[in-house]
Motif scaffolding. Sequence first.
Motif, short mmCIF file in Angstrom:
data_model
loop_
_atom_site.label_atom_id
_atom_site.label_comp_id
_atom_site.label_asym_id
_atom_site.label_seq_id
_atom_site.Cartn_x
_atom_site.Cartn_y
_atom_site.Cartn_z
N ASN A 124 16.63 76.24 27.17
CA ASN A 124 15.46 76.83 26.52
C ASN A 124 14.29 75.82 26.60
O ASN A 124 14.45 74.71 27.14
CB ASN A 124 15.82 77.32 25.11
CG ASN A 124 16.01 76.22 24.10
OD1 ASN A 124 15.55 75.08 24.29
ND2 ASN A 124 16.67 76.53 22.99
N PRO A 125 13.10 76.17 26.12
CA PRO A 125 11.94 75.32 26.38
C PRO A 125 12.10 73.87 25.90
O PRO A 125 11.78 72.93 26.63
CB PRO A 125 10.81 76.02 25.62
CG PRO A 125 11.22 77.46 25.59
CD PRO A 125 12.71 77.44 25.48
N ARG A 126 12.60 73.70 24.68
CA ARG A 126 12.71 72.34 24.14
C ARG A 126 13.78 71.56 24.90
O ARG A 126 13.62 70.37 25.20
CB ARG A 126 13.05 72.41 22.66
CG ARG A 126 12.27 71.42 21.84
CD ARG A 126 12.49 71.68 20.36
NE ARG A 126 13.73 71.10 19.90
CZ ARG A 126 14.18 71.26 18.65
NH1 ARG A 126 13.49 71.97 17.77
NH2 ARG A 126 15.31 70.72 18.29
N GLN A 127 14.87 72.24 25.21
CA GLN A 127 15.95 71.59 25.95
C GLN A 127 15.50 71.21 27.36
O GLN A 127 15.93 70.19 27.92
CB GLN A 127 17.15 72.55 26.04
CG GLN A 127 17.75 72.89 24.69
CD GLN A 127 18.69 74.09 24.76
OE1 GLN A 127 18.70 74.84 25.74
NE2 GLN A 127 19.48 74.29 23.72
N TYR A 129 12.51 70.25 28.30
CA TYR A 129 11.75 69.00 28.22
C TYR A 129 12.70 67.81 28.01
O TYR A 129 12.51 66.75 28.60
CB TYR A 129 10.72 69.08 27.09
CG TYR A 129 9.71 67.95 27.14
CD1 TYR A 129 8.65 67.97 28.03
CD2 TYR A 129 9.82 66.86 26.29
CE1 TYR A 129 7.73 66.94 28.09
CE2 TYR A 129 8.91 65.81 26.32
CZ TYR A 129 7.86 65.86 27.23
OH TYR A 129 6.95 64.83 27.28
N ALA A 130 13.74 68.02 27.18
CA ALA A 130 14.70 66.95 26.92
C ALA A 130 15.43 66.56 28.21
O ALA A 130 15.63 65.37 28.49
CB ALA A 130 15.70 67.37 25.84
N VAL A 133 12.78 64.60 30.47
CA VAL A 133 12.32 63.25 30.13
C VAL A 133 13.41 62.34 29.56
O VAL A 133 13.28 61.12 29.65
CB VAL A 133 11.08 63.25 29.21
CG1 VAL A 133 9.96 64.12 29.77
CG2 VAL A 133 11.43 63.68 27.80
N GLN A 134 14.46 62.91 28.96
CA GLN A 134 15.52 62.05 28.41
C GLN A 134 16.77 62.12 29.27
O GLN A 134 17.52 61.16 29.36
CB GLN A 134 15.88 62.48 26.97
CG GLN A 134 14.72 62.48 26.01
CD GLN A 134 14.33 61.10 25.53
OE1 GLN A 134 15.05 60.14 25.72
NE2 GLN A 134 13.17 60.99 24.89
N ASN A 278 1.60 69.55 27.60
CA ASN A 278 2.91 70.18 27.45
C ASN A 278 3.07 70.80 26.05
O ASN A 278 3.40 71.98 25.90
CB ASN A 278 3.99 69.12 27.69
CG ASN A 278 5.28 69.75 28.15
OD1 ASN A 278 5.40 70.15 29.30
ND2 ASN A 278 6.23 69.89 27.24
N SER B 283 12.58 65.23 21.86
CA SER B 283 13.49 65.30 23.01
C SER B 283 14.59 64.25 22.91
O SER B 283 15.71 64.48 23.37
CB SER B 283 12.71 65.15 24.33
OG SER B 283 12.14 63.87 24.43
N ASP B 286 17.06 65.69 20.53
CA ASP B 286 17.76 66.77 21.23
C ASP B 286 18.80 66.21 22.21
O ASP B 286 19.90 66.74 22.32
CB ASP B 286 16.76 67.66 22.00
CG ASP B 286 15.94 68.54 21.06
OD1 ASP B 286 16.35 68.70 19.89
OD2 ASP B 286 14.90 69.06 21.49
N PHE B 357 17.33 85.11 23.28
CA PHE B 357 17.84 84.31 24.39
C PHE B 357 18.83 83.25 23.88
O PHE B 357 19.93 83.10 24.43
CB PHE B 357 16.69 83.65 25.17
CG PHE B 357 17.19 82.81 26.31
CD1 PHE B 357 17.72 83.42 27.44
CD2 PHE B 357 17.18 81.43 26.23
CE1 PHE B 357 18.23 82.65 28.49
CE2 PHE B 357 17.68 80.66 27.28
CZ PHE B 357 18.20 81.27 28.40
#
Lengths: 368, 368
Positions: A124-127, A129-130, A133-134, A278, B283, B286, B357
């Motif tokens: 999903n969107p937050r994941q 990005y994680a 970048v992570q 972002n 992130s 997460d 989702f």
Amino acid sequence: MSKDTTMRRRALLKTAGVGLLAATFPMPAIAQSMPELKWRLTSAVPKSLATLYGGGERLAKNVAEATGGRFQIQCFAGGEIVPGLQAFDAVSNGTVECGHTFTSYSIGRDPSFVFGTVLPFGLNPRQTYAWLVQGDGNTLLNDFFQRHNAYAIPAGNTGVQMGGWFRKEIKEAADLSGLKMRIPGLGGQILAKLGVVPQQLAGGDVYPSLERGTLDAAEWSSPIDDEKLGFVRVAKFYHFPGWWDCGTNMSLVVNLDKWRELPAVYKAVLHQASAEVNSWMQSKYDAENPAALRRLIVAGAMLKPFPKDVMEKCFQAAQETYAEIAATNPTFKKFLDSYSAFRRDQYAWWQVAEYSFDTFMIQQRNRL
Amino acid sequence: MSKDTTMRRRALLKTAGVGLLAATFPMPAIAQSMPELKWRLTSAVPKSLATLYGGGERLAKNVAEATGGRFQIQCFAGGEIVPGLQAFDAVSNGTVECGHTFTSYSIGRDPSFVFGTVLPFGLNPRQTYAWLVQGDGNTLLNDFFQRHNAYAIPAGNTGVQMGGWFRKEIKEAADLSGLKMRIPGLGGQILAKLGVVPQQLAGGDVYPSLERGTLDAAEWSSPIDDEKLGFVRVAKFYHFPGWWDCGTNMSLVVNLDKWRELPAVYKAVLHQASAEVNSWMQSKYDAENPAALRRLIVAGAMLKPFPKDVMEKCFQAAQETYAEIAATNPTFKKFLDSYSAFRRDQYAWWQVAEYSFDTFMIQQRNRL
């Protein structure tokens, strides 16, 4: 801390402040680290998609403001100097210094390009990005983009999109058979396994085709963007979720030679300006979608979840599609392995605090 | 575009590039807009809370990198020069130029301070950011903080936290009666309505109190932070979600006089550096929470959702608490009205694409 210490500290800070403001500055160092620079950015989208196109403009504004105007980026909409779908190519071959685009538009070159944007039934969107970048997402991507003379930074996300507009309600997977649907990329490939005939149409051609009935369905974006194209007037059933656009990332893509020439200060500025875009783009979609969805419902949109068997058969078709591609494309397989492991972990955790809280709040929504 | 045009354009760009690099720079303008500056930042947290404390350090690193080291911020952990809970006060009175903190720590001054951090049963993390930067959240906050001589920028989010560690399982709301629980702020006030006796304890005192049984429960943060304090060894029941920390925002808080003195370039740099930290912190949580939660379960944590009647009674108690505060505090009421309207809209939309989702993906997680 004694009052005396505090007062001494304040006096000291004040003196230091004055001293610093009057100090002499190492001018040549500044000039070298922050030369005047003018770049062009080509966006993948037209100005009418205000939040997506606006991301590129905001990026340019951020960079100008953070450098006192020394680093200027001029923005062009998709089609102005380069067609939207070719933004990545234009960066790659040096026609422009940078672009703001969905790398998945280059799927024709190599399906691995989708990992810079979104994998259907993915994070999903937050994941997303994680992972970028992570996790090792952006490192893998830039190893890959290096072969195409480009360097990418995440710079925008749309959130989970809608499933699009259908002239007839989809009640079961069988209803997809023979359906002519405007859907590009991997989503279209996956739906083809269920009998959909994917169509590639530019935005302006979708509405008349739906109206004439030469097209049965079209996916586009989320309510605030969909509203602009007026689909609700010609295809009432508004299905969700858009499982193929479940965390769609937009990237700042920079020509690699230009990136390498850039002083360290400007590299840092581009990274931070992009990170701001972002969050900004996601928050703009989040803030504007609720009212847009309400307006669409007033205009006659019939809001319908995809039936469970549709979701499950599409999920199965997606897994098969990925296995087929990975069998002959080691780059895709490398991305898929990293992405899948991260995804397994993410949903195992997401179901606990995030999802249980959202569940409760959605249940209470009539009391909010 | 013809090949000729492309080649001419490339040649032009190259010439322009060389010309720009060799140009003379308006030195005095640079010196004025980017003076050398050294600030101190006091964090609300100790270094052991690596992701929270790390947010301040990352912010300082971002600023230094984006200014070629001309704007330096030195970071201090909570307690080093100012106690963690007083970070906002230290900024307000000019002891330090800036802080990285939860403004809710100042709830004793005015409950309105919570809106800079989180409202129990409020917006989730992404919605929080949307309210702050696209809604009128941060504008309202800075109108309010102005009275306290401070300016705030969102700079970090923890995600939805866990509900904490309980020596006995909470099976119904009646189990909360008489429970001595370490929980600060509004969450504690709300739980008190259900009979909880909220305790204010510093991090280091929680473990021994739980071990001795002078404390029955303690909330802290999310798995990666909770793990460090070893609570699993003395209180096995790990309830969720932490509805009082459902989108906890950390802020960069700047002394208002110092903010006003700042050149425009540095204001922009602080905004973008903070936005980067905002995404980075989320992130990082997460990415690290899944494995931390797994390790806690291996160590014996019994993962338990709060029962529905507990959630509902707490939700009701929260609404009562807000109504009571708003009745006598017009500032709180002004925040609450803006926040509540935004929240209503957000969950109405969230349930559609995002939530459906997530629901499907969580159902598939054994197939991922």
